[in-house]
Write an enzyme that holds these catalytic residues in place. Sequence first.
Site, PDB file in Angstrom:
ATOM      1  N   TYR A   1       0.830  -1.222   0.000  1.00 37.72           N
ATOM      2  CA  TYR A   1       0.000   0.000   0.000  1.00 37.72           C
ATOM      3  C   TYR A   1       0.863   1.270   0.000  1.00 37.72           C
ATOM      4  N   ILE A   2       1.701   1.417   1.001  1.00 39.55           N
ATOM      5  CA  ILE A   2       2.483   2.666   1.085  1.00 39.55           C
ATOM      6  C   ILE A   2       3.630   2.630   0.065  1.00 39.55           C
TER       7      ILE A   2
ATOM      8  N   ASN B   1       1.716  -9.948   0.896  1.00 41.49           N
ATOM      9  CA  ASN B   1       0.495  -9.200   1.214  1.00 41.49           C
ATOM     10  C   ASN B   1       0.180  -8.183   0.112  1.00 41.49           C
TER      11      ASN B   1
ATOM     12  N   SER C   1       6.140   3.334  13.317  1.00 44.67           N
ATOM     13  CA  SER C   1       4.704   3.529  13.494  1.00 44.67           C
ATOM     14  C   SER C   1       4.430   4.286  14.797  1.00 44.67           C
TER      15      SER C   1
ATOM     16  N   TYR D   1       3.507  -7.049  17.079  1.00 40.54           N
ATOM     17  CA  TYR D   1       3.763  -6.161  15.934  1.00 40.54           C
ATOM     18  C   TYR D   1       4.471  -4.881  16.395  1.00 40.54           C
TER      19      TYR D   1
ATOM     20  N   LYS E   1       8.524  -3.180  15.807  1.00 42.26           N
ATOM     21  CA  LYS E   1       8.904  -1.805  15.411  1.00 42.26           C
ATOM     22  C   LYS E   1       9.878  -1.224  16.438  1.00 42.26           C
TER      23      LYS E   1
ATOM     24  N   TYR F   1       4.790   6.636  11.238  1.00 41.83           N
ATOM     25  CA  TYR F   1       3.545   6.985  10.558  1.00 41.83           C
ATOM     26  C   TYR F   1       2.406   6.985  11.563  1.00 41.83           C
ATOM     27  N   PHE F   2       1.481   7.932  11.376  1.00 41.89           N
ATOM     28  CA  PHE F   2       0.237   7.882  12.141  1.00 41.89           C
ATOM     29  C   PHE F   2      -0.743   6.988  11.352  1.00 41.89           C
TER      30      PHE F   2
ATOM     31  N   ASN G   1      -8.831  -2.081   9.665  1.00 42.49           N
ATOM     32  CA  ASN G   1      -8.693  -0.634   9.856  1.00 42.49           C
ATOM     33  C   ASN G   1      -9.949   0.100   9.404  1.00 42.49           C
ATOM     34  N   LEU G   2     -10.131   1.301   9.969  1.00 46.68           N
ATOM     35  CA  LEU G   2     -11.401   2.013   9.831  1.00 46.68           C
ATOM     36  C   LEU G   2     -11.759   2.373   8.388  1.00 46.68           C
TER      37      LEU G   2
ATOM     38  N   ASP H   1      -6.883  -0.639  21.966  1.00 50.46           N
ATOM     39  CA  ASP H   1      -7.110   0.695  21.393  1.00 50.46           C
ATOM     40  C   ASP H   1      -6.888   1.791  22.432  1.00 50.46           C
TER      41      ASP H   1
HETATM   42  P1  NAD Z   1       1.627  -3.728   3.013  1.00 53.55           P
HETATM   43  O1  NAD Z   1       1.398  -5.060   3.627  1.00 53.55           O
HETATM   44  O2  NAD Z   1       0.639  -3.236   2.027  1.00 53.55           O
HETATM   45  O3  NAD Z   1       3.074  -3.703   2.325  1.00 53.55           O
HETATM   46  C1  NAD Z   1       4.160  -4.454   2.801  1.00 53.55           C
HETATM   47  C2  NAD Z   1       4.798  -5.143   1.594  1.00 53.55           C
HETATM   48  O4  NAD Z   1       5.930  -5.907   2.037  1.00 53.55           O
HETATM   49  C3  NAD Z   1       3.846  -6.121   0.884  1.00 53.55           C
HETATM   50  O5  NAD Z   1       3.886  -5.876  -0.504  1.00 53.55           O
HETATM   51  C4  NAD Z   1       4.402  -7.502   1.239  1.00 53.55           C
HETATM   52  O6  NAD Z   1       4.151  -8.440   0.215  1.00 53.55           O
HETATM   53  C5  NAD Z   1       5.885  -7.186   1.392  1.00 53.55           C
HETATM   54  N1  NAD Z   1       6.623  -8.105   2.265  1.00 53.55           N
HETATM   55  C6  NAD Z   1       6.289  -8.517   3.517  1.00 53.55           C
HETATM   56  N2  NAD Z   1       7.249  -9.321   4.004  1.00 53.55           N
HETATM   57  C7  NAD Z   1       8.214  -9.411   3.051  1.00 53.55           C
HETATM   58  C8  NAD Z   1       9.447 -10.086   2.966  1.00 53.55           C
HETATM   59  N3  NAD Z   1       9.904 -10.837   3.969  1.00 53.55           N
HETATM   60  N4  NAD Z   1      10.184  -9.958   1.844  1.00 53.55           N
HETATM   61  C9  NAD Z   1       9.746  -9.197   0.815  1.00 53.55           C
HETATM   62  N5  NAD Z   1       8.570  -8.523   0.833  1.00 53.55           N
HETATM   63  C10 NAD Z   1       7.819  -8.639   1.942  1.00 53.55           C
HETATM   64  O7  NAD Z   1       1.812  -2.687   4.205  1.00 53.55           O
HETATM   65  P2  NAD Z   1       1.859  -1.102   4.155  1.00 53.55           P
HETATM   66  O8  NAD Z   1       0.611  -0.589   4.731  1.00 53.55           O
HETATM   67  O9  NAD Z   1       2.281  -0.627   2.815  1.00 53.55           O
HETATM   68  O10 NAD Z   1       3.008  -0.859   5.230  1.00 53.55           O
HETATM   69  C11 NAD Z   1       4.363  -0.709   4.859  1.00 53.55           C
HETATM   70  C12 NAD Z   1       5.206  -0.600   6.116  1.00 53.55           C
HETATM   71  O11 NAD Z   1       4.746   0.500   6.892  1.00 53.55           O
HETATM   72  C13 NAD Z   1       5.137  -1.832   7.026  1.00 53.55           C
HETATM   73  O12 NAD Z   1       6.415  -2.049   7.567  1.00 53.55           O
HETATM   74  C14 NAD Z   1       4.171  -1.407   8.112  1.00 53.55           C
HETATM   75  O13 NAD Z   1       4.413  -2.067   9.328  1.00 53.55           O
HETATM   76  C15 NAD Z   1       4.464   0.073   8.226  1.00 53.55           C
HETATM   77  N6  NAD Z   1       3.335   0.831   8.756  1.00 53.55           N
HETATM   78  C16 NAD Z   1       2.121   0.745   8.135  1.00 53.55           C
HETATM   79  C17 NAD Z   1       1.041   1.436   8.660  1.00 53.55           C
HETATM   80  C18 NAD Z   1      -0.319   1.328   8.001  1.00 53.55           C
HETATM   81  O14 NAD Z   1      -1.295   1.690   8.639  1.00 53.55           O
HETATM   82  N7  NAD Z   1      -0.445   0.891   6.756  1.00 53.55           N
HETATM   83  C19 NAD Z   1       1.204   2.237   9.798  1.00 53.55           C
HETATM   84  C20 NAD Z   1       2.452   2.325  10.387  1.00 53.55           C
HETATM   85  C21 NAD Z   1       3.534   1.617   9.854  1.00 53.55           C
HETATM   86  C1  UD1 Z   2      -4.245   0.117  14.086  1.00 54.03           C
HETATM   87  C2  UD1 Z   2      -3.358  -0.753  14.935  1.00 54.03           C
HETATM   88  C3  UD1 Z   2      -1.999  -0.110  15.047  1.00 54.03           C
HETATM   89  C4  UD1 Z   2      -1.410   0.088  13.662  1.00 54.03           C
HETATM   90  C5  UD1 Z   2      -2.384   0.892  12.816  1.00 54.03           C
HETATM   91  C6  UD1 Z   2      -1.908   0.933  11.402  1.00 54.03           C
HETATM   92  C7  UD1 Z   2      -4.778  -1.995  16.499  1.00 54.03           C
HETATM   93  C8  UD1 Z   2      -5.201  -2.132  17.919  1.00 54.03           C
HETATM   94  N1  UD1 Z   2      -3.973  -0.951  16.238  1.00 54.03           N
HETATM   95  O1  UD1 Z   2      -4.298   1.420  14.655  1.00 54.03           O
HETATM   96  O2  UD1 Z   2      -1.123  -0.915  15.794  1.00 54.03           O
HETATM   97  O3  UD1 Z   2      -0.180   0.763  13.728  1.00 54.03           O
HETATM   98  O4  UD1 Z   2      -3.673   0.249  12.810  1.00 54.03           O
HETATM   99  O5  UD1 Z   2      -2.780   1.689  10.639  1.00 54.03           O
HETATM  100  O6  UD1 Z   2      -5.129  -2.778  15.640  1.00 54.03           O
HETATM  101  N2  UD1 Z   2     -12.473   1.458  14.441  1.00 54.03           N
HETATM  102  C9  UD1 Z   2     -13.817   1.164  14.566  1.00 54.03           C
HETATM  103  N3  UD1 Z   2     -14.331   0.165  13.799  1.00 54.03           N
HETATM  104  C10 UD1 Z   2     -13.586  -0.573  12.937  1.00 54.03           C
HETATM  105  C11 UD1 Z   2     -12.202  -0.259  12.808  1.00 54.03           C
HETATM  106  C12 UD1 Z   2     -11.689   0.747  13.586  1.00 54.03           C
HETATM  107  O7  UD1 Z   2     -14.524   1.800  15.346  1.00 54.03           O
HETATM  108  O8  UD1 Z   2     -14.121  -1.485  12.270  1.00 54.03           O
HETATM  109  C13 UD1 Z   2     -11.911   2.573  15.232  1.00 54.03           C
HETATM  110  C14 UD1 Z   2     -10.813   2.145  16.195  1.00 54.03           C
HETATM  111  O9  UD1 Z   2     -11.362   1.757  17.418  1.00 54.03           O
HETATM  112  C15 UD1 Z   2      -9.987   3.437  16.260  1.00 54.03           C
HETATM  113  C16 UD1 Z   2     -10.143   4.055  14.859  1.00 54.03           C
HETATM  114  O10 UD1 Z   2     -11.321   3.476  14.313  1.00 54.03           O
HETATM  115  O11 UD1 Z   2     -10.546   4.331  17.202  1.00 54.03           O
HETATM  116  C17 UD1 Z   2      -8.969   3.759  13.954  1.00 54.03           C
HETATM  117  O12 UD1 Z   2      -8.752   2.368  13.915  1.00 54.03           O
HETATM  118  P1  UD1 Z   2      -7.698   1.687  12.915  1.00 54.03           P
HETATM  119  O13 UD1 Z   2      -7.925   2.205  11.536  1.00 54.03           O
HETATM  120  O14 UD1 Z   2      -7.766   0.209  13.114  1.00 54.03           O
HETATM  121  O15 UD1 Z   2      -6.291   2.255  13.387  1.00 54.03           O
HETATM  122  P2  UD1 Z   2      -5.623   2.224  14.849  1.00 54.03           P
HETATM  123  O16 UD1 Z   2      -6.442   1.494  15.825  1.00 54.03           O
HETATM  124  O17 UD1 Z   2      -5.234   3.607  15.185  1.00 54.03           O
END
Ligand code: NAD
Ligand code: UD1
Length: 352
Positions: free
Chosen positions: A23-24, A47, A137, A161, A165, A189-190, A211-212, A309
């Site tokens: 995704y990112i 993924n 994160s 998880y 980090k 990241y938030f 996620n929401l 949460d």
């Molecule tokens: P994502 O799952 O969409 O992307 C991760 C990518 O890494 C995927 O394409 C997956 O196939 C690949 N991957 C996983 N393990 C691997 C391995 N061992 N070798 C090669 N490729 C591998 O996730 P994202 O949302 O894009 O997140 C990217 C990074 O940012 C992650 O490290 C995640 O923990 C971090 N992060 C994400 C969020 C979020 O909310 N999306 C928030 C905070 C931090």
């Molecule tokens: C979640 C993860 C956090 C991770 C982040 C990545 C958990 C407990 N936390 O954070 O570790 O870094 O994702 O993006 O999983 N909500 C609902 N209904 C839903 C889904 C979410 O009410 O179906 C609420 C949650 O309670 C929260 C808000 O929406 O208040 C955001 O939730 P979410 O998108 O899952 O993110 P985080 O909980 O902040």
Amino acid sequence: MSVNHPFNETRTTSVLVTGGAGYIGSHTLVELLSNGVRPIVIDNFENSSPESLRRVASLCGSEPFTLYEGDIRDSGLLDRIFSEQKIESVIHFAGLKAVGESVREPLRYYDNNVGGTVKLLEAMQAHDVQTIVFSSSATVYGDPHTTPIKEDFPRSAVNPYGRTKLMIEEILTDLHATDPKWKIALLRYFNPVGAHPSGVIGEDPNGIPNNLLPFISKVAVGQLEELSIFGDDYPTPDGTGVRDYIHVVDLARGHVHALRAFQKETVPNFLTVNLGTGRGYSVLEMVHAFERVSGKTIPYEFAARRAGDVATCFADPALANRLLGWSAQLGIEEMCRDAWNWQSKNPEGFKR
Ligand code: NAD
Ligand code: UD1
């Protein structure tokens, strides 16, 4: 996209993007390419789907990057990549990110996230590549004692998880202490949301989203019946949880800013910055914003709080502004608009 073949030698700077199909990562590829940076991607598609890379290629013009399909824990493959390519820096996204899954399968998380990072750093060290931007994160702040959250707040983790980090942050800190020539950015990241405004790439979670915003999007497109809002009795203005949602395009741009910052003498070699907007929105505010931009009604019910949460979490993003010259530009309307644009144009995600 070319597979395992170097190409397009007119681009000078090359960056290895681990997890670039995710995704990112995919959104960051677009920003790198539009800034003249040549990305090289390694992804095992655990993924994600190669389709996201095909779409990045179609958005940015043909043959814009090289793909190595494989795992970052494969030292032989890493050695081959660093030998075949002239890599100056690494943006490290590859990892597993589902909190609940990490509680059920902690060893898989430690192996992939921590073990994979160690293998990557070993390969970088062996090939004299000493610049890395790491996806950390806001989860490392645990339950913050106050908001907005600054980078020097205490850190803790409540699940495996989050602990991966924290551990990777420590590993990178130790590495820099041993050899201060390393340039290391920990980007915390938030809550990344939204999609590229084209609607060509976006978030494509497997199964029912945790996620929401992805959950709301699937309700809006008719694939899920209603949203459960986890808790209506938090000490927040409307009782629902408050988060700092950040548009994924803003977040992606933060990585380009981090790489650029390392070219300046005035910027320290070890950076830890929050990437957030500095503004928190409640679950109900997100639901209503999504309804406004999509014209859809999002049915919801209140449910029990979700374990782990926190009530409120939002960033103080001032340091990122000062050190990287970066600040988020896109607001809640654009986040919801682009999430909806992506979801409505791709109801099945990358599966056509
Ligand atoms: P994502 O799952 O969409 O992307 C991760 C990518 O890494 C995927 O394409 C997956 O196939 C690949 N991957 C996983 N393990 C691997 C391995 N061992 N070798 C090669 N490729 C591998 O996730 P994202 O949302 O894009 O997140 C990217 C990074 O940012 C992650 O490290 C995640 O923990 C971090 N992060 C994400 C969020 C979020 O909310 N999306 C928030 C905070 C931090
Ligand atoms: C979640 C993860 C956090 C991770 C982040 C990545 C958990 C407990 N936390 O954070 O570790 O870094 O994702 O993006 O999983 N909500 C609902 N209904 C839903 C889904 C979410 O009410 O179906 C609420 C949650 O309670 C929260 C808000 O929406 O208040 C955001 O939730 P979410 O998108 O899952 O993110 P985080 O909980 O902040």
